[in-house]
Design an enzyme around this catalytic site. Structure first.
Site, mmCIF file in Angstrom:
data_model
loop_
_atom_site.group_PDB
_atom_site.id
_atom_site.type_symbol
_atom_site.label_atom_id
_atom_site.label_comp_id
_atom_site.label_asym_id
_atom_site.label_seq_id
_atom_site.Cartn_x
_atom_site.Cartn_y
_atom_site.Cartn_z
ATOM 1 N N ASN A 232 3.894 -0.808 -27.473
ATOM 2 C CA ASN A 232 4.390 -1.675 -26.386
ATOM 3 C C ASN A 232 5.796 -2.173 -26.689
ATOM 4 O OD1 ASN A 232 2.478 -2.270 -24.035
ATOM 5 N ND2 ASN A 232 1.104 -2.267 -25.809
ATOM 6 N N ARG B 287 -2.942 -21.294 -41.118
ATOM 7 C CA ARG B 287 -2.399 -20.815 -39.842
ATOM 8 C C ARG B 287 -1.175 -21.647 -39.452
ATOM 9 N NH1 ARG B 287 -4.582 -17.591 -36.668
ATOM 10 N NH2 ARG B 287 -6.675 -17.967 -37.441
ATOM 11 N N ARG C 134 -3.039 -12.056 -34.430
ATOM 12 C CA ARG C 134 -3.392 -13.386 -34.939
ATOM 13 C C ARG C 134 -3.447 -14.379 -33.786
ATOM 14 N NH1 ARG C 134 -3.247 -14.787 -40.146
ATOM 15 N NH2 ARG C 134 -2.388 -16.846 -39.752
ATOM 16 N N HIS D 129 -2.931 -7.483 -22.634
ATOM 17 C CA HIS D 129 -4.323 -7.274 -23.057
ATOM 18 C C HIS D 129 -4.878 -6.058 -22.313
ATOM 19 C CE1 HIS D 129 -8.248 -8.333 -24.594
ATOM 20 N NE2 HIS D 129 -8.726 -8.070 -23.393
ATOM 21 N N ASP E 210 -1.816 -19.462 -23.371
ATOM 22 C CA ASP E 210 -2.119 -20.884 -23.547
ATOM 23 C C ASP E 210 -2.943 -21.018 -24.826
ATOM 24 O OD1 ASP E 210 -4.681 -20.151 -22.885
ATOM 25 O OD2 ASP E 210 -4.680 -21.124 -20.918
ATOM 26 N N ASP F 257 -6.716 -15.029 -24.724
ATOM 27 C CA ASP F 257 -6.669 -14.131 -23.558
ATOM 28 C C ASP F 257 -6.979 -14.873 -22.263
ATOM 29 O OD1 ASP F 257 -6.099 -12.015 -25.310
ATOM 30 O OD2 ASP F 257 -8.216 -11.543 -25.590
#
Ligand code: GRF
Length: 203
Positions: free
Chosen positions: A14, A64, A90, A108, A140, A144
């Site tokens: 992509n 994270r 991630r 997605h 957000d 997904d």
């Protein structure tokens, strides 16, 4: 010219499609930085070969939040206008999402909200869906989930396996991502609630 930050973890097809659309003049933007969390991602090697600013920020041993803080800093110093997740494997911390409000998008391989998460093509096949496809959406804090910018549909054939279906979806992904980026950076759409609508001047 809008400055894109690309985040990837693997193959990078992509990312390559976006870079090709820019190179051919079909997408008016520039890639300011490509970041991978994995040093062995084929996509980051392609970014280097193409002379782009390519950075590996490994997550090993970091929380994270600490890892995301490094990524946020790299994106800010590259002065990106829009962040494109392109196979970035991630989850983003809430702090990451809040640092770039309405400025992070993802692709997605299903028609969301169907089949979120991993192996969306396999999920669609096993569910027996007749139509699936791909979705470009704002990111957000939920996986997904954010407002949908655009979708492209792909028919599921009786003879499909994961590989054949994934290949046809990927073909559509490569078109959809650049189209969605152009809509966002040109101000052709706006977010209203959880819906993305054409901007008034586009109607
Ligand atoms: C694509 O199917 C994309 O929709 C998903 O991860 C895959 C990445 O592929 N988020 P690539 O690395 O862009 O080739």
């Amino acid at each position: 010219m809008a400055r894109l930050g690309i985040l990837l973890s693997g193959r990078g097809s992509n990312f390559i499609a976006i870079a090709d659309h820019i190179a051919s003049g079909k997408l008016k933007a520039e890639i300011a930085i490509v970041i991978s969390n994995r040093g062995d991602a084929p996509g980051i090697e392609v970014a280097r070969q193409r002379g782009l600013h390519a950075v590996v920020i490994p997550s090993k041993g970091l929380t994270r939040e600490a890892h995301d803080a490094q990524i946020i800093a790299a994106l800010q110093s590259a002065k990106v206008d829009l962040i494109c997740l392109a196979g970035y494997m991630r989850l983003l911390s809430p702090a990451f999402v809040r640092a770039f409000p309405q400025r992070i998008i993802n692709i997605h391989p299903s028609l969301l909200p169907a089949f979120p998460g991993l192996e969306a093509q396999k999920q669609a096949l096993e569910y027996g869906a007749k139509i699936t496809g791909c979705t470009v959406h704002f990111v957000d804090e939920d996986l997904d989930h954010g407002p949908i910018i655009l979708q492209r549909a792909v028919q599921v054939l009786d003879e499909d396996d994961v590989s054949s279906l994934s290949a046809r979806i990927l073909h559509e992904e490569h078109l959809a991502y650049s189209e969605a980026i152009a809509m966002v950076i040109n101000g052709d759409c706006e977010i209203r609630g959880r819906c993305v609508k054409k901007s008034p001047r586009q109607r």
